[in-house]
Design a protein around this motif. Structure first.
Motif, PDB file in Angstrom:
ATOM      1  N   ASN A 252      32.880 -16.791 -30.638  1.00 57.65           N
ATOM      2  CA  ASN A 252      31.532 -17.276 -30.353  1.00 57.65           C
ATOM      3  C   ASN A 252      31.288 -17.128 -28.852  1.00 57.65           C
ATOM      4  OD1 ASN A 252      29.237 -18.896 -29.879  1.00 57.65           O
ATOM      5  ND2 ASN A 252      29.687 -20.164 -31.659  1.00 57.65           N
ATOM      6  N   TYR A 253      30.684 -16.008 -28.453  1.00 60.84           N
ATOM      7  CA  TYR A 253      30.540 -15.696 -27.031  1.00 60.84           C
ATOM      8  C   TYR A 253      29.673 -16.716 -26.289  1.00 60.84           C
ATOM      9  CZ  TYR A 253      32.615 -11.173 -28.185  1.00 60.84           C
ATOM     10  OH  TYR A 253      33.456 -10.180 -28.612  1.00 60.84           O
ATOM     11  N   SER A 254      28.656 -17.247 -26.955  1.00 59.46           N
ATOM     12  CA  SER A 254      27.811 -18.245 -26.301  1.00 59.46           C
ATOM     13  C   SER A 254      28.619 -19.496 -25.969  1.00 59.46           C
ATOM     14  CB  SER A 254      26.634 -18.615 -27.203  1.00 59.46           C
ATOM     15  OG  SER A 254      25.770 -17.521 -27.368  1.00 59.46           O
ATOM     16  N   PHE A 255      29.491 -19.910 -26.889  1.00 55.75           N
ATOM     17  CA  PHE A 255      30.343 -21.065 -26.642  1.00 55.75           C
ATOM     18  C   PHE A 255      31.317 -20.794 -25.503  1.00 55.75           C
ATOM     19  CE2 PHE A 255      34.573 -22.920 -27.476  1.00 55.75           C
ATOM     20  CZ  PHE A 255      34.278 -24.248 -27.217  1.00 55.75           C
ATOM     21  N   VAL A 256      31.973 -19.631 -25.536  1.00 54.90           N
ATOM     22  CA  VAL A 256      32.983 -19.303 -24.522  1.00 54.90           C
ATOM     23  C   VAL A 256      32.348 -19.186 -23.138  1.00 54.90           C
ATOM     24  CG1 VAL A 256      34.625 -17.550 -23.753  1.00 54.90           C
ATOM     25  CG2 VAL A 256      34.518 -18.175 -26.171  1.00 54.90           C
ATOM     26  N   LEU A 257      31.253 -18.452 -23.030  1.00 55.51           N
ATOM     27  CA  LEU A 257      30.633 -18.216 -21.725  1.00 55.51           C
ATOM     28  C   LEU A 257      29.979 -19.476 -21.167  1.00 55.51           C
ATOM     29  CD1 LEU A 257      29.077 -14.707 -22.447  1.00 55.51           C
ATOM     30  CD2 LEU A 257      30.978 -15.210 -20.895  1.00 55.51           C
ATOM     31  N   SER A 258      29.316 -20.258 -22.030  1.00 59.59           N
ATOM     32  CA  SER A 258      28.718 -21.504 -21.541  1.00 59.59           C
ATOM     33  C   SER A 258      29.799 -22.503 -21.126  1.00 59.59           C
ATOM     34  CB  SER A 258      27.805 -22.122 -22.605  1.00 59.59           C
ATOM     35  OG  SER A 258      28.541 -22.482 -23.764  1.00 59.59           O
ATOM     36  N   THR A 259      30.937 -22.469 -21.799  1.00 61.59           N
ATOM     37  CA  THR A 259      32.059 -23.325 -21.400  1.00 61.59           C
ATOM     38  C   THR A 259      32.578 -22.935 -20.019  1.00 61.59           C
ATOM     39  OG1 THR A 259      32.724 -23.760 -23.684  1.00 61.59           O
ATOM     40  CG2 THR A 259      34.405 -24.043 -21.988  1.00 61.59           C
ATOM     41  N   LEU A 260      32.673 -21.638 -19.755  1.00 60.34           N
ATOM     42  CA  LEU A 260      33.101 -21.184 -18.425  1.00 60.34           C
ATOM     43  C   LEU A 260      32.066 -21.560 -17.359  1.00 60.34           C
ATOM     44  CD1 LEU A 260      34.578 -17.675 -19.343  1.00 60.34           C
ATOM     45  CD2 LEU A 260      35.836 -19.760 -18.762  1.00 60.34           C
ATOM     46  N   GLY A 261      30.784 -21.468 -17.717  1.00 61.02           N
ATOM     47  CA  GLY A 261      29.751 -21.904 -16.779  1.00 61.02           C
ATOM     48  C   GLY A 261      29.843 -23.390 -16.500  1.00 61.02           C
ATOM     49  N   PHE A 262      30.103 -24.171 -17.554  1.00 53.11           N
ATOM     50  CA  PHE A 262      30.252 -25.615 -17.389  1.00 53.11           C
ATOM     51  C   PHE A 262      31.509 -25.948 -16.579  1.00 53.11           C
ATOM     52  CE2 PHE A 262      31.582 -29.828 -19.070  1.00 53.11           C
ATOM     53  CZ  PHE A 262      30.524 -30.557 -18.558  1.00 53.11           C
ATOM     54  N   THR A 263      32.514 -25.092 -16.668  1.00 48.31           N
ATOM     55  CA  THR A 263      33.727 -25.281 -15.870  1.00 48.31           C
ATOM     56  C   THR A 263      33.402 -25.229 -14.380  1.00 48.31           C
ATOM     57  OG1 THR A 263      35.089 -24.301 -17.611  1.00 48.31           O
ATOM     58  CG2 THR A 263      36.025 -24.361 -15.405  1.00 48.31           C
ATOM     59  N   ALA A 264      32.469 -24.341 -14.010  1.00 47.31           N
ATOM     60  CA  ALA A 264      32.045 -24.270 -12.607  1.00 47.31           C
ATOM     61  C   ALA A 264      31.357 -25.565 -12.194  1.00 47.31           C
ATOM     62  CB  ALA A 264      31.111 -23.076 -12.403  1.00 47.31           C
ATOM     63  N   VAL A 265      30.554 -26.147 -13.103  1.00 51.10           N
ATOM     64  CA  VAL A 265      29.922 -27.438 -12.818  1.00 51.10           C
ATOM     65  C   VAL A 265      30.994 -28.506 -12.592  1.00 51.10           C
ATOM     66  CG1 VAL A 265      28.386 -29.231 -13.706  1.00 51.10           C
ATOM     67  CG2 VAL A 265      27.881 -26.826 -14.171  1.00 51.10           C
ATOM     68  N   ALA A 266      32.008 -28.514 -13.453  1.00 51.87           N
ATOM     69  CA  ALA A 266      33.099 -29.489 -13.309  1.00 51.87           C
ATOM     70  C   ALA A 266      33.863 -29.279 -12.014  1.00 51.87           C
ATOM     71  CB  ALA A 266      34.043 -29.381 -14.510  1.00 51.87           C
ATOM     72  N   PHE A 267      34.057 -28.020 -11.612  1.00 58.37           N
ATOM     73  CA  PHE A 267      34.759 -27.715 -10.363  1.00 58.37           C
ATOM     74  C   PHE A 267      34.016 -28.326  -9.176  1.00 58.37           C
ATOM     75  CE2 PHE A 267      35.741 -25.327  -6.585  1.00 58.37           C
ATOM     76  CZ  PHE A 267      37.075 -24.977  -6.702  1.00 58.37           C
ATOM     77  N   VAL A 268      32.706 -28.120  -9.150  1.00 53.74           N
ATOM     78  CA  VAL A 268      31.906 -28.613  -8.027  1.00 53.74           C
ATOM     79  C   VAL A 268      31.835 -30.141  -8.033  1.00 53.74           C
ATOM     80  CG1 VAL A 268      29.628 -28.587  -6.947  1.00 53.74           C
ATOM     81  CG2 VAL A 268      30.558 -26.487  -7.956  1.00 53.74           C
ATOM     82  N   THR A 269      31.535 -30.728  -9.197  1.00 56.22           N
ATOM     83  CA  THR A 269      31.415 -32.186  -9.257  1.00 56.22           C
ATOM     84  C   THR A 269      32.748 -32.870  -8.961  1.00 56.22           C
ATOM     85  OG1 THR A 269      31.737 -32.098 -11.660  1.00 56.22           O
ATOM     86  CG2 THR A 269      29.477 -32.150 -10.852  1.00 56.22           C
ATOM     87  N   GLY A 270      33.850 -32.288  -9.441  1.00 58.13           N
ATOM     88  CA  GLY A 270      35.157 -32.864  -9.160  1.00 58.13           C
ATOM     89  C   GLY A 270      35.492 -32.833  -7.681  1.00 58.13           C
TER      90      GLY A 270
END
Length: 500
Positions: A252-270
């Motif tokens: 599910n490419y939408s799930f995988v890619l949006s998860t990686l995008g959300f990982t960037a959000v977590a990186f910044v917020t953390g």
């Protein structure tokens, strides 16, 4: 119970079917009542459920960042957060597996009760932290067990209560709690610890509120029928094996890619969660606004201001993200990932300016942090909505769990440590100048991560329509193993062997 009910093979202990049955009969006559929603939960109770889950989510993030607000030391705080996040993310798949198969209300209630008791226990760590730091690490790690049981499951309950626009609205309410709870965590951690002159008291605020949450869960929240609100009569969902679920999610490419995008959000917020108050304090010392720190509570004002900014920007960001997405959906079906990409790409320059202007203007720094965090917060509710409509109902808890694992493993579990390591490597001396300058340069990684995350969301937009259509029209194939009860035990068999 109908054999087609997706929760029909749960054991009696975990079942909640008694709450979802039709009208009761009293004296042989049916009691008049309005038509029951497909989810089996009334409209009033559904609203109460969302508000209770939002309240628990607020406590979740409030507790998580209370430790950062107390700030025993930067190194100790980063270590405590890392241990918590590691236990949280590694246990998330286990609770995701349970959440897709058993009664979610019971799982959450047990987890939150455990989390509250362990958090309370951590507040009784001996005052001399240096000699008993291992005990604080242990208790904070156990807190991750309780929080993992909640975070992977709660959004799927909302998904089983609402669809389409209403679901987006309810998710926005739910995800308001993340930035607001985080900000309150800073405020409680800094101010309660300062007033009591003992950081232990800051850790005693959320446990009492957590026990109230358990009572509300048990007596108010009702387990909805899994996937019933969006399933068509001819469209029956079958529960597949865990490995089959993982294989489907990986394709599910939408799930995988949006998860990686959300990982960037977590990186910044953390990174900002741990280092922003310290950076603001060092900037104030560097510019002469404040005297050098001489006690453990000198940065409490910075934590208070940063916490207040986080609360306000969270509300504005989540609300504006949902509204912009709703308007853009009228023009394109790719609105959600495009809004997420815009939020990250717009936050990057403002975070950069906040870091650069810190040495010349404190007011400008706070303004740019405000704008950067507002755009960053536009993602929270939309990312959750993307996951829920590109993943079929019987795999959502598993999907939530693995999104948590990836986002924390590559995001906020390591980003505070990475920022600290880069800062230490750049520091040429222990002067106040280099303490500030090295941290300033290392925090520029946040802007870079935001740009990378924006690129992942742009890539998500290429696949979002296809993956949403697949999830909405999903039908199990003949060679896809499902789980059916056999003599009291679960057995994997092909779909074709149980279809008549």
């Amino acid at each position: 119970m109908s054999p087609a009910d997706p929760t029909s093979d749960s054991t009696p202990f975990f079942s909640d079917d008694s709450e979802a049955e039709g009208p009761e009969e009293q004296g042989g006559a049916a009691v008049p009542r309005e038509e029951e929603p497909p989810s089996g939960v009334s409209r009033v109770r559904a609203l109460l459920t969302v508000f209770i889950l939002c309240y628990i989510n607020l406590l979740n993030y409030m507790d998580r960042f209370t430790v950062a607000g107390t700030r025993p030391s930067a190194n100790q705080t980063s270590c405590l957060l890392a241990v918590f996040i590691c236990s949280y993310m590694f246990l998330a798949p286990f609770f995701g597996y349970l959440g897709d198969r058993y009664n979610r209300k019971i799982i959450m209630s047990v987890g939150i009760a455990f989390w509250s008791l362990v958090t309370l226990a951590s507040s009784y760590t001996p005052r001399e932290v240096r000699h008993h730091f291992w005990l604080l690490l242990l208790t904070r790690g156990l807190v991750g067990v309780g929080e993992a049981s909640y975070s992977t499951i709660a959004p799927t309950i909302i998904a089983d209560l609402y669809v389409k626009g209403k679901r987006t609205n309810m998710l926005s309410i739910f995800y308001f709690a993340i930035p607001v709870g985080s900000g309150l965590g800073y405020i409680v951690g800094s101010q309660v610890g300062y007033i009591a002159q003992d950081w232990h008291w800051a850790l005693r605020v959320t446990p009492a509120l957590g026990l109230i949450a358990v009572i509300l869960l048990l007596f108010v929240v009702q387990e909805p029928k899994r996937g019933a609100i969006e399933a068509r009569p001819e469209h029956h969902l079958h529960r597949t094996s865990w490995l089959t679920d993982l294989q489907a999610l990986s394709r599910n490419y939408s799930f995988v890619l949006s998860t990686l995008g959300f990982t960037a959000v977590a990186f910044v917020t953390g990174s900002l969660a741990l280092w922003a108050p310290t950076f603001l304090l060092r900037a104030a010392i560097f510019t002469g606004v404040k005297a050098p720190c001489v006690d453990g509570h000198c940065s409490s004002s910075d934590s208070l201001i940063f916490g207040a900014i986080t609360c306000v920007t969270g509300v504005l960001g989540v609300a504006s993200g949902v509204q912009v997405s709703r308007q853009l959906r009228k023009k394109t079906a790719r609105a959600d990932p495009l809004v997420c990409a815009a939020g990250l790409l717009l936050s990057a320059p403002f975070l950069y300016l906040a870091i650069v202007f810190a040495e010349s203007s404190t007011i400008a720094t706070y303004v740019f942090i405000f704008l950067g965090e507002t755009f960053l917060s536009m993602n929270w509710a939309i990312v959750a909505d993307i996951l829920l409509y590109v993943v079929v109902p019987t795999r959502r808890s598993t999907a939530e769990a693995f999104q948590i694992v990836i986002a924390h493993l590559l995001g906020d579990a390591g980003s505070p440590y990475l920022i600290g390591v880069v800062s230490d490597s750049l520091r040429r001396s222990d002067s106040f100048l280099w303490q500030f300058r090295s941290l300033q340069l290392s925090l520029l990684l946040c802007s870079f991560a935001a740009v990378v995350g924006g690129a992942f969301f742009l890539a998500t937009a290429l696949f979002i329509e296809r993956d949403r259509d697949r999830a909405e029209n999903y039908v199990s194939t003949d060679d896809e193993p499902i789980v059916v009860p056999s003599s009291g035990r679960s057995t994997r068999v092909p779909v074709s062997s149980v279809l008549i």
